[in-house]
Design an enzyme around this catalytic site. Sequence first.
Site, short mmCIF file in Angstrom:
data_model
loop_
_atom_site.label_atom_id
_atom_site.label_comp_id
_atom_site.label_asym_id
_atom_site.label_seq_id
_atom_site.Cartn_x
_atom_site.Cartn_y
_atom_site.Cartn_z
N HIS B 144 -1.50 3.24 -4.66
CA HIS B 144 -0.93 3.49 -3.35
C HIS B 144 -1.01 2.19 -2.55
CE1 HIS B 144 -4.87 4.78 -1.09
NE2 HIS B 144 -5.15 3.98 -2.09
N ASP B 221 -10.60 2.04 -6.64
CA ASP B 221 -10.19 2.78 -5.45
C ASP B 221 -10.50 4.25 -5.72
OD1 ASP B 221 -8.81 4.27 -3.60
OD2 ASP B 221 -6.94 3.14 -3.74
N GLN B 224 -9.28 9.19 -4.18
CA GLN B 224 -8.94 10.51 -4.71
C GLN B 224 -9.94 11.00 -5.76
OE1 GLN B 224 -6.74 12.29 -3.34
NE2 GLN B 224 -5.63 10.76 -2.16
N LYS B 247 -11.45 12.42 3.46
CA LYS B 247 -10.98 13.12 2.25
C LYS B 247 -12.15 13.83 1.55
CE LYS B 247 -7.40 9.63 1.29
NZ LYS B 247 -6.13 10.17 1.76
N CYS B 385 2.82 7.05 0.50
CA CYS B 385 2.38 5.65 0.63
C CYS B 385 2.24 5.02 -0.76
CB CYS B 385 1.08 5.54 1.43
SG CYS B 385 1.29 6.08 3.12
#
Lengths: 149, 427
Positions: B144, B221, B224, B247, B385
């Site tokens: 992203h 990253d 998620q 999140k 994104c």
Amino acid sequence: MSDYNELYQQIILEHNKKPRNFRVLDSANAYALGKNPLCGDQFAVYTQLDSEGKIEDIGFQGDGCAIAKASASLMTNAVKGKTRAEALQMREEFQQLLRGELDESAPHHLGRLTILSGVREYPVRVKCATLAWHTLGAALQGQSEATTE
Amino acid sequence: MAQPVLDEISSSPVPPVISPLTEAEALRLREDFPVLRQQVHGKPLVYLDNAATTQKPQVVIDRITNYYAHENGTVRRGVYKLSEQSTRDFDATRVKVAQMLNAASPSEIIFTRGTTEAINLVAATYGRTFIQAGDEILISAMEHHANLVPWQQLCLEKGATLQVAPITDAGELDMAEFDRLLTDKVKFVAIGHVSNALGTVNPIKAIIEKAHALNIPVLVDGAQSAPHMAVDLQALDCDFFAFSGHKLYGPTGVGVLYGKMKHLEAMPPYQFGGDMIYSVSFEKTTFAKPPAKFEAGTPAIAEVIALGTAVDYVTAIGLDRIGAYENELLTYATARMLEIPEVRLIGTAPEKAGILSFVLQGAHPHDIGTILDREGIALRAGHHCAQPIMQRFGLPATARASFSFYNTRDDIDALVQAVKVVVKLFN
């Protein structure tokens, strides 16, 4: 009947499925590419203007949702034969319509374009409906790019 | 004397048996989330945009309220009770995050505004210091924007090259191409653990091992992954790891950067000002040790403390059980959505987390989003994104349902029913 049927009226669904003037106009002498950075949708609008600034022909191409595509399709039909000034006036009135600022009982030039007035109830979709108009405005004013931002 | 074979077998690692949350537990936990009790457009809210942000349990909301009602005091510099208590609670979150991720030390946990700022911090400090003209930075085609644009801009600034490992039609990382691109010219690898647009879980342990064999540091990253699976940073051995508090059922405006201490010590500060200094004179400033070195100014105190509560909350449930349950939901949702012939799933990797991206023949994702909203269903419609991924699949956008442990099969049934309404309207 669900309330989104007010937005997705039959005429809008039909223009989405079979958009009018959905083509590249090889004879275009004014052109702009419009983008909605929020969603990535984009339309190119091609116009062929005569020596007095009248829109003799118009076409558009690109990706967009049903609201954006139907709005573009209806727009091309509505401005064909209009002068640059008349088309820009319609753009202004269309924006007023979606902002809820147009007195629909007073004289205006939108005709059947008012079918898109339901978009007012969906504020995040107003940019979808105005993308083609922003792009047409840019093309008529000699700019090659437009954005909904 | 040689050990019998039996001993060798018994000493081999046995994968732990994870019992997913039951649906009954999910329904009970759902009661912790007041926002989920509402109706939207006259329909019960079905919240399926958890990859964008998760809802907050009452304990997190109460923690923020209580902080401002009774505890508000700045951290690190006050000698009075409120400040001392705030400092203690603020640093307690650092310990909780370090434990949740199995970092070697709480000092390796830096609070940022979110994943985006965490990655920007690494690009601006480690990147500017150690990336030179001619170097390469390797990312994947499924990043992203937050794990793409900072590296792209760093490359522009430094005269370095951004290499992008391609993905397959299923949305998996093309490992043969990744291996080909991972040369000794590469000085940094930045890779998403789980793709926000496709749900793909990348083989990051193998990637880290390959990169480390060439002495290349790796940033993962985890935006998620951290909220949806158990992450063991020391087992992964990654150099940097980033995630967002909002999140992970915590507040907005707070996130975490983990960095190995050897890197944090070698990196220059990110921003300059209060709290990140050791001493200041008009002639010279010396900087504090990590993590303070990277936390200039008054931080998001209430948010950090409430993030600690969110960490307690998910840890008590068990992130491995959460992940297993969300995988069950994904399996169910995938099967149900494929009952609709007009549905095309985008991202069909065998290893996926609870993200279901799809397009519908004849209906643009925005139209799907609007109609689903009127049916009470909140999902994301757009490019998430991650515009290069959309370009990879030749799409302007997708609709994306993303799951949490508070979702149930009923939520998915509602989604399927509403998608059928869209199909009927547009075909």
